[in-house]
Design a protein around this motif. Structure first.
Motif, PDB file in Angstrom:
ATOM      1  N   PHE A   1       0.860  -1.182   0.000  1.00 18.73           N
ATOM      2  CA  PHE A   1       0.000   0.000   0.000  1.00 18.73           C
ATOM      3  C   PHE A   1       0.896   1.231   0.000  1.00 18.73           C
ATOM      4  CE2 PHE A   1      -2.999   3.043   1.894  1.00 18.73           C
ATOM      5  CZ  PHE A   1      -4.054   2.851   1.019  1.00 18.73           C
ATOM      6  N   ASP A   2       1.371   1.582  -1.153  1.00 17.75           N
ATOM      7  CA  ASP A   2       2.275   2.708  -1.327  1.00 17.75           C
ATOM      8  C   ASP A   2       2.000   3.275  -2.712  1.00 17.75           C
ATOM      9  OD1 ASP A   2       4.949   3.769  -2.539  1.00 17.75           O
ATOM     10  OD2 ASP A   2       5.201   3.902  -0.376  1.00 17.75           O
TER      11      ASP A   2
ATOM     12  N   TRP B   1     -10.238   6.950   1.581  1.00 17.78           N
ATOM     13  CA  TRP B   1      -9.817   6.635   2.941  1.00 17.78           C
ATOM     14  C   TRP B   1      -8.363   7.063   3.109  1.00 17.78           C
ATOM     15  CZ3 TRP B   1     -12.274   3.514  -0.530  1.00 17.78           C
ATOM     16  CH2 TRP B   1     -13.605   3.180  -0.252  1.00 17.78           C
ATOM     17  N   THR B   2      -8.128   7.909   4.081  1.00 13.00           N
ATOM     18  CA  THR B   2      -6.784   8.423   4.322  1.00 13.00           C
ATOM     19  C   THR B   2      -6.270   7.903   5.660  1.00 13.00           C
ATOM     20  OG1 THR B   2      -7.210  10.452   3.074  1.00 13.00           O
ATOM     21  CG2 THR B   2      -5.396  10.506   4.651  1.00 13.00           C
ATOM     22  N   GLU B   3      -5.037   7.432   5.652  1.00 12.00           N
ATOM     23  CA  GLU B   3      -4.405   6.943   6.873  1.00 12.00           C
ATOM     24  C   GLU B   3      -2.966   7.433   6.940  1.00 12.00           C
ATOM     25  OE1 GLU B   3      -5.800   5.451   9.277  1.00 12.00           O
ATOM     26  OE2 GLU B   3      -7.710   4.869   8.385  1.00 12.00           O
ATOM     27  N   LYS B   4      -2.535   7.747   8.136  1.00  7.40           N
ATOM     28  CA  LYS B   4      -1.138   8.112   8.341  1.00  7.40           C
ATOM     29  C   LYS B   4      -0.306   6.837   8.367  1.00  7.40           C
ATOM     30  CE  LYS B   4      -2.845  11.693  11.471  1.00  7.40           C
ATOM     31  NZ  LYS B   4      -2.856  12.164  12.878  1.00  7.40           N
ATOM     32  N   ASP B   5       0.730   6.812   7.568  1.00  3.54           N
ATOM     33  CA  ASP B   5       1.599   5.630   7.523  1.00  3.54           C
ATOM     34  C   ASP B   5       0.768   4.354   7.478  1.00  3.54           C
ATOM     35  OD1 ASP B   5       3.710   7.288   9.903  1.00  3.54           O
ATOM     36  OD2 ASP B   5       3.855   7.284   7.718  1.00  3.54           O
ATOM     37  N   PHE B   6      -0.146   4.326   6.526  1.00  2.40           N
ATOM     38  CA  PHE B   6      -1.203   3.302   6.485  1.00  2.40           C
ATOM     39  C   PHE B   6      -0.655   1.879   6.560  1.00  2.40           C
ATOM     40  CE2 PHE B   6      -5.698   2.764   5.442  1.00  2.40           C
ATOM     41  CZ  PHE B   6      -5.725   1.407   5.146  1.00  2.40           C
ATOM     42  N   SER B   7       0.323   1.577   5.767  1.00  2.00           N
ATOM     43  CA  SER B   7       0.811   0.204   5.700  1.00  2.00           C
ATOM     44  C   SER B   7       1.256  -0.314   7.058  1.00  2.00           C
ATOM     45  CB  SER B   7       1.974   0.095   4.706  1.00  2.00           C
ATOM     46  OG  SER B   7       1.529   0.384   3.407  1.00  2.00           O
TER      47      SER B   7
ATOM     48  N   SER C   1      -3.105   8.206  -3.698  1.00  2.00           N
ATOM     49  CA  SER C   1      -2.556   9.559  -3.669  1.00  2.00           C
ATOM     50  C   SER C   1      -1.665   9.688  -2.448  1.00  2.00           C
ATOM     51  CB  SER C   1      -3.681  10.595  -3.613  1.00  2.00           C
ATOM     52  OG  SER C   1      -3.146  11.899  -3.473  1.00  2.00           O
ATOM     53  N   ARG C   2      -0.454  10.159  -2.665  1.00  2.00           N
ATOM     54  CA  ARG C   2       0.509  10.292  -1.578  1.00  2.00           C
ATOM     55  C   ARG C   2       0.721  11.759  -1.243  1.00  2.00           C
ATOM     56  NH1 ARG C   2       2.749   8.144   2.918  1.00  2.00           N
ATOM     57  NH2 ARG C   2       4.791   9.055   3.312  1.00  2.00           N
ATOM     58  N   ASN C   3       0.552  12.110   0.039  1.00  2.00           N
ATOM     59  CA  ASN C   3       0.847  13.455   0.522  1.00  2.00           C
ATOM     60  C   ASN C   3       1.949  13.333   1.558  1.00  2.00           C
ATOM     61  OD1 ASN C   3       0.918  15.949   1.875  1.00  2.00           O
ATOM     62  ND2 ASN C   3      -1.243  16.340   1.378  1.00  2.00           N
TER      63      ASN C   3
ATOM     64  N   ASN D   1       0.549  15.766   8.136  1.00  2.00           N
ATOM     65  CA  ASN D   1       0.671  14.806   9.235  1.00  2.00           C
ATOM     66  C   ASN D   1       1.929  13.956   9.139  1.00  2.00           C
ATOM     67  OD1 ASN D   1      -1.823  15.518  10.479  1.00  2.00           O
ATOM     68  ND2 ASN D   1      -2.888  14.357   8.880  1.00  2.00           N
ATOM     69  N   GLY D   2       2.952  14.520   8.555  1.00  2.00           N
ATOM     70  CA  GLY D   2       4.208  13.792   8.449  1.00  2.00           C
ATOM     71  C   GLY D   2       4.214  12.767   7.339  1.00  2.00           C
ATOM     72  N   GLY D   3       3.159  12.754   6.531  1.00  2.00           N
ATOM     73  CA  GLY D   3       3.083  11.798   5.430  1.00  2.00           C
ATOM     74  C   GLY D   3       1.862  10.902   5.568  1.00  2.00           C
ATOM     75  N   GLU D   4       1.032  10.846   4.520  1.00  2.00           N
ATOM     76  CA  GLU D   4      -0.152   9.996   4.554  1.00  2.00           C
ATOM     77  C   GLU D   4      -0.531   9.547   3.153  1.00  2.00           C
ATOM     78  OE1 GLU D   4      -2.873  12.635   6.498  1.00  2.00           O
ATOM     79  OE2 GLU D   4      -3.515  13.583   4.624  1.00  2.00           O
TER      80      GLU D   4
END
Length: 386
Positions: free
Chosen positions: A4-5, A96-102, A310-312, A316-319
């Motif tokens: 998931f990247d 769906w957005t998650e911080k450091d999801f993986s 989509s990578r931001n 939040n330090g990356g999500e």
């Protein structure tokens, strides 16, 4: 396997994987044989057409005017009416957005299993909401005989619960001698439990590898498969009476009545108490649906990009954000969508609006307008108190 990247995410593989994941929820309305895939709609709504509504021919039955064959009576020819059915595409999207999801969410668990299973279940829920909105809309239709003939409401009768003969009687009312077209019923767990307590639902059985016969969770009623899904409609019904109170009861809700509507009084006053109403009785009514095989045409028309990442890197330090899009058609056999949605995808509220639907007809007006026989629509609803 893709992680998931946003750099390695394979949208095509992910989409195929989602389609294969079985849902853990009981969206039986979606998974039942009531739905039949109509691949012709993919061509009708191909991306290059830019359309969200389309029409296909609906073949009617030949006319009947039997004449006497006696050697001297001229034979008058009949024809068949030309009908058409209009379909509409329903588009839905979410993200769906998650911080450091993986790392944080999957915790090392395989991404495809963990995320795809949740997305598949999510779309099952969305489709169920869409289809129940469609059913609400078509049962409000006033044209033709469908809504009246295909509704069996016993909620106000003395024997108001679903009983041994309820389903059979409802199906006969809808299709008469063609009632055998119905193959399944979908009901709320409250209704199903009441029937089970009366030993009216016969469990399907299977024999395991040791030769022991066991019950399945599926059952039959009057020879029709019974599916249980608490997403079918329920409604809280209240009856009112004029209050006999002469002073305000602090623990009671009072109502006023105007324009056929009861409205709760925010600050009741003893000076107006003679005009107040109170709840006399309250109960829940349940809707059970019955279908014939293929009663509802379904097509996953598809979106240009069903899934993407989509990578931001800064927020939040990356999500990472997973975006999902879906375009589908749910078309009850013999019913056209004639509404004009505010956008190029009807909302559930618009789908539930009766005025947006019409029984398939020959497109003429006045006395020349002919609707298809309601018996060609193998859908019925039963309304009971349990």
């Amino acid at each position: 396997m893709p992680q998931f990247d946003s750099k390695t995410f394979n949208a095509e593989v992910f989409g195929r994987y989602v389609e294969r994941i079985p849902s853990t929820k009981r969206n039986e309305l979606i998974k039942s044989r009531a739905l039949v895939v109509n691949d012709k709609l993919k061509d009708l709504f191909a991306p290059q057409t830019g359309a969200f509504k389309g029409t296909l021919p609906f073949f009617g039955r030949i006319g009947k005017n039997t004449q006497n064959y006696d050697g001297q009576t001229d034979i008058t020819a009949n024809g068949s009416e030309t009908y058409s059915q209009t379909y509409v595409v329903v588009g839905r999207a979410d993200a769906w957005t998650e911080k450091d999801f993986s790392a944080d969410i999957t915790g090392g668990v395989d991404f495809m299993d963990n995320v795809a299973s949740q997305v598949a279940e999510y779309w099952d829920d969305v489709d169920t909401e869409t289809l129940t909105s469609v059913l609400k809309g078509i049962f409000g239709i006033t044209s033709g005989d469908f809504a009246n003939k295909h509704t069996y409401d016993i909620s106000n009768e003395t024997d108001s619960k679903f009983g041994a003969t309820t389903l059979n009687t409802a199906l006969q009312k809808a299709l008469g001698d063609n009632k055998s077209k119905f193959s399944l019923a979908i009901m709320h767990s409250v209704v199903a439990t009441n029937l089970e307590n009366l030993n009216l639902v016969e469990r399907l059985k299977y024999t395991d590898k040791n030769g022991i016969q066991r019950d399945l969770t599926l059952g039959t009623l009057n020879g029709r498969l019974v599916l249980i899904d608490d997403e079918v409609p329920t409604q809280e019904v209240k009856s009112y009476k004029k209050t006999t109170d002469t002073s305000i009861n602090a623990g009671k809700t009072y109502y006023t009545y105007a324009n056929s509507k009861y409205t709760a009084v925010t600050s009741p006053s003893v000076d107006n108490i003679s005009n107040y109403y109170e709840v006399e009785n309250s109960y829940t009514v349940y809707t059970t649906y019955a279908f014939g095989d293929g009663a509802i045409e379904f097509c996953n028309v598809g979106a240009k990009t069903p899934y993407e990442m989509s990578r931001n890197a800064f927020t939040n330090g990356g999500e990472d954000t997973l975006v999902g899009r879906r375009r589908v058609v749910f078309a009850p056999h013999g019913v056209s969508f004639i509404g004009t949605p505010a956008t190029q995808s009807p909302t559930n509220e618009e789908l539930a609006t009766a005025g947006n639907w019409e029984i398939v007809n020959n497109g003429k007006t006045g006395s020349a307008k002919k609707y298809i026989d309601h018996k060609l629509i193998p859908i019925a609803r039963i309304i009971t108190k349990g």
